[in-house]
Write an enzyme that holds these catalytic residues in place. Structure first.
Site, PDB file in Angstrom:
ATOM      1  N   ASP A  54       0.847  -1.192   0.000  1.00  0.00           N
ATOM      2  CA  ASP A  54       0.000   0.000   0.000  1.00  0.00           C
ATOM      3  C   ASP A  54       0.883   1.243   0.000  1.00  0.00           C
ATOM      4  O   ASP A  54       1.548   1.538   0.984  1.00  0.00           O
ATOM      5  CB  ASP A  54      -0.891  -0.051   1.252  1.00  0.00           C
ATOM      6  CG  ASP A  54      -1.799   1.161   1.372  1.00  0.00           C
ATOM      7  OD1 ASP A  54      -1.953   1.885   0.371  1.00  0.00           O
ATOM      8  OD2 ASP A  54      -2.359   1.356   2.463  1.00  0.00           O
ATOM      9  N   ASN A  56      -0.145   4.485  -0.484  1.00  0.00           N
ATOM     10  CA  ASN A  56      -0.737   5.746   0.004  1.00  0.00           C
ATOM     11  C   ASN A  56      -1.477   5.567   1.324  1.00  0.00           C
ATOM     12  O   ASN A  56      -2.238   6.441   1.737  1.00  0.00           O
ATOM     13  CB  ASN A  56      -1.661   6.356  -1.061  1.00  0.00           C
ATOM     14  CG  ASN A  56      -2.818   5.429  -1.387  1.00  0.00           C
ATOM     15  OD1 ASN A  56      -2.859   4.280  -0.945  1.00  0.00           O
ATOM     16  ND2 ASN A  56      -3.775   5.917  -2.156  1.00  0.00           N
ATOM     17  N   ASP A 233      -9.756 -15.724 -16.724  1.00  0.00           N
ATOM     18  CA  ASP A 233     -10.616 -16.123 -15.614  1.00  0.00           C
ATOM     19  C   ASP A 233     -11.782 -16.982 -16.101  1.00  0.00           C
ATOM     20  O   ASP A 233     -12.409 -16.665 -17.126  1.00  0.00           O
ATOM     21  CB  ASP A 233     -11.162 -14.842 -14.963  1.00  0.00           C
ATOM     22  CG  ASP A 233     -12.001 -15.118 -13.743  1.00  0.00           C
ATOM     23  OD1 ASP A 233     -11.439 -15.584 -12.747  1.00  0.00           O
ATOM     24  OD2 ASP A 233     -13.220 -14.866 -13.783  1.00  0.00           O
ATOM     25  N   GLU A 293      -7.461 -20.335 -16.234  1.00  0.00           N
ATOM     26  CA  GLU A 293      -8.024 -20.844 -14.979  1.00  0.00           C
ATOM     27  C   GLU A 293      -8.868 -22.056 -15.345  1.00  0.00           C
ATOM     28  O   GLU A 293     -10.077 -21.973 -15.541  1.00  0.00           O
ATOM     29  CB  GLU A 293      -8.887 -19.798 -14.270  1.00  0.00           C
ATOM     30  CG  GLU A 293      -9.198 -20.246 -12.850  1.00  0.00           C
ATOM     31  CD  GLU A 293     -10.508 -19.733 -12.274  1.00  0.00           C
ATOM     32  OE1 GLU A 293     -10.775 -20.037 -11.106  1.00  0.00           O
ATOM     33  OE2 GLU A 293     -11.280 -19.065 -12.984  1.00  0.00           O
TER      34      GLU A 293
HETATM   35  C1  NOJ Z   1     -12.240 -17.118 -10.508  1.00  0.00           C
HETATM   36  C2  NOJ Z   1     -11.507 -16.102  -9.681  1.00  0.00           C
HETATM   37  O1  NOJ Z   1     -10.234 -16.599  -9.387  1.00  0.00           O
HETATM   38  C3  NOJ Z   1     -12.364 -15.874  -8.457  1.00  0.00           C
HETATM   39  O2  NOJ Z   1     -11.684 -15.141  -7.476  1.00  0.00           O
HETATM   40  C4  NOJ Z   1     -13.640 -15.219  -8.896  1.00  0.00           C
HETATM   41  O3  NOJ Z   1     -14.505 -15.076  -7.785  1.00  0.00           O
HETATM   42  C5  NOJ Z   1     -14.349 -16.039  -9.981  1.00  0.00           C
HETATM   43  N1  NOJ Z   1     -13.460 -16.544 -10.981  1.00  0.00           N
HETATM   44  C6  NOJ Z   1     -15.372 -15.210 -10.682  1.00  0.00           C
HETATM   45  O4  NOJ Z   1     -14.746 -14.256 -11.516  1.00  0.00           O
HETATM   46 CA    CA Z   2      -3.445   2.168  -1.412  1.00  0.00          CA
END
Ligand code: NOJ
Ligand code: CA
Length: 570
Positions: A54, A56, A233, A293
């Protein structure tokens, strides 16, 4: 070629300058005599941007924070970071609900901050992979707002809209993987839209070519800005059966109280592969890598994601690997053999932001750090590309909430106490032993576990026996040893139930990896004559056992959960 600037290229031995054989996987320039691509020699690490650093002090990590740690990543031996989504988002699913694919959320910074981070990364030999949420957008994305407003407007067909079966009856029995029906009614259209995840994450209609063109275009926007690839994803769920056939119900209920269901008609439909090819076509001119994924249930399904002509994902993740338990030599040996039997280049993953950290999954309360080192040596020396999870290298633990009112992840609220959500694996990176582990001077969005006092970067850097220095040494070997870069994999002593051993062979030398995966001391003899290595001694490269500079192979003594790595020559 962008990738050539990565530090790992500089580590390649001179012999790799031989005219390379082009692999079938890509027409781009290989980095070694075996025809490997840049991402095959790279070490990847996932970074959860809310939790890394982080800058800020608002309690949430940001891009300037990541930029400030590029020198650390270089020191550790990470070549590429995959940053979980940092695009504008209402943050219902902490960024996996994107409202604009071509910008940065103000909480993380600006496009200028991205450019700066990318530049600093490049100077440190660290490439950036972004996270592309392919299956759905946020319900606050302008496409969805327009789509929900009218059945006839230009975005009407960008999402999956259907009529109900009758009054107050959704189109079919499909359930959201995050609980409840997968259908949400919208009065303006008098129709339901489909959402595999939260209702605030409507699924895109990938049967609409305009959706595909817009999404492919957004990947190109980022390639032009310097990202070296994407983690894609939720690719399994891009398509649904157009006939909306009900899914088969199975016995029992899930953690949200819904009936168990087999997602036969809304998971891994064959059309998914057309989109993988489309995304790959967009990536190829930039020599970019696509990571999937890919939640597959067997090796054949995983193999499909590479594409029959190697024209889909270069790096579909083996997420089955994250489900292996308990910690037993046989279990890992068997799965690894099955993965290699597909003939593809594996992608090894132990943890991520949706899965309990490996350190906590395997800890026994007595040998925790040693177990973490065994698991690290087990997968970071395999043939294939590893993707580490931030904090894994310092032995970060899960820090699960103990009270429902503390839970931030909505699925933890919905499924409590059976499902506590994913907060535990997403806590701030532990940089030092000052308050909040040096992550922020504000109030961190999630609490750090007490173990930060011993398990943090600063303390572990100073301790030669730390988990961190073990990771650093492993990664240094992985980057420089030709047998680890290019060698084949051969399991040895396959009937040993306690000690998992393998060889990485390349030409006239090999690296021998011996891992005591048991809580008792073991002595093993390794005879490598059948593998072409007659010598009965190894030169020690890295060990947590008591071994000298050379080690007789007919009596390697291993205390509980220890590692021996040595070099053997012909
Ligand atoms: C997989 C992601 O890794 C997860 O964190 C997310 O909730 C779901 N896909 C939906 O996008
Ligand atoms: Ca921040």
């Amino acid at each position: 070629m962008r990738a050539l600037s990565f530090r790992l290229i500089a580590c390649l031995p001179a012999m790799l300058l031989f005219v390379p054989l082009l692999s079938a996987q890509s027409k781009s320039k290989p980095v070694d005599a075996e025809g490997h691509q840049w991402w095959q020699h790279a070490v990847f690490q996932e970074i959860y941007p809310r939790s890394y650093m982080d800058s800020n002090n608002d309690g949430i990590g940001d891009l300037n924070g990541i930029a400030s740690k590029m020198d650390y990543l270089k020191w550790l031996g990470v070549d590429v970071i995959w940053i979980a989504p940092c695009f504008p988002s209402p943050q219902v699913d902490f960024g996996y609900d994107v409202s604009d694919y071509e910008n940065i959320d103000p909480m993380y910074g600006t496009l200028a901050d991205f450019d700066r981070m990318q530049k600093i990364g490049k100077q440190n030999g660290v490439g950036i992979v972004f996270d592309f949420v392919v299956n759905h957008t946020s319900d606050k994305h302008k496409w969805f707002i327009e789509s929900a407003a009218s059945k006839t407007g230009p975005y009407a067909d960008w999402y999956v809209w259907k009529d109900g079966k009758g009054a107050n009856q959704p189109p079919n029995n499909w359930q959201s993987t995050f609980g409840g029906s997968a259908w949400q009614f919208v009065g303006t259209r008098g129709q339901y839209y489909y959402h595999y995840f939260y209702p605030q994450q409507p699924d895109l209609n990938w049967r609409n070519s305009k959706v595909a063109a817009a999404m492919y275009g957004s990947t190109v926007f980022w390639y032009k800005r310097g990202v070296v690839g994407f983690r894609l994803d939720a690719v399994d769920t891009l398509f649904e059966d157009p006939n909306l056939t009900d899914n088969p119900i199975q016995p029992g209920k899930n953690e949200y109280g819904d009936p168990n269901m087999f997602p036969k008609y809304n998971d891994k439909l064959p059309e998914v592969h057309d989109v993988m090819k489309g995304l790959r076509n967009a990536a190829n001119p930039y020599n970019a890598v696509l990571i999937g994924e890919t939640w597959t249930s067997n090796v054949a399904e995983l193999k499909d994601y590479y594409g029959k002509k190697h024209d889909e994902l270069q790096m579909p993740m083996d997420l089955m690997f994250t489900e292996l338990k308990p910690l037993k030599a046989d279990i890992f040996r068997k799965h690894i053999a099955a993965v290699y039997s597909s003939g593809e280049w594996p992608v090894w993953v132990m943890s991520n932001h949706d899965i309990k950290r490996a350190y906590s999954r395997f800890a026994d309360g007595k040998h925790d750090d040693n177990i973490a080192k065994v698991m690290a040596a087990m997968y970071l020396l395999l043939r294939g590309t590893p993707i580490m999870y931030y904090g894994e290298e310092i032995g970060m633990q899960n820090n699960d909430p103990t009270r429902k009112e503390d839970v931030k992840d909505p699925i933890g609220q919905l499924g409590w106490p059976e499902q506590k959500g994913r907060d535990g694996e997403r806590t701030p990176m532990q940089w030092n032993d000052t308050p909040n582990a040096g992550f922020t001077k504000g109030i961190p969005w999630l609490p750090v576990p007490a173990s930060y006092q011993t398990h943090n970067v600063a303390s572990e850097k100073a301790d030669p026996n730390s988990v961190l220095n073990f990771y650093k040494n492993l990664l240094a070997m992985r980057h420089s040893d030709p047998a680890l870069l290019d060698g084949d994999y051969v399991a040895v002593n396959e009937s040993d139930a306690n000690v998992y051993s393998y060889l990485r062979r390349y030409k006239n030398r090999a690296v021998l990896v011996v891992l005591n995966m048991s809580e008792s001391s073991q002595t093993v003899s390794v005879d490598l004559s059948a593998q072409g290595f007659g010598a009965m001694q190894a030169k020690t490269l890295l060990t947590t056992a008591k071994a000298g500079d050379t080690q007789a192979l007919d009596g390697i003594s291993l205390a509980p959960y220890t590692v021996y790595v040595g070099e053997v020559t012909k």
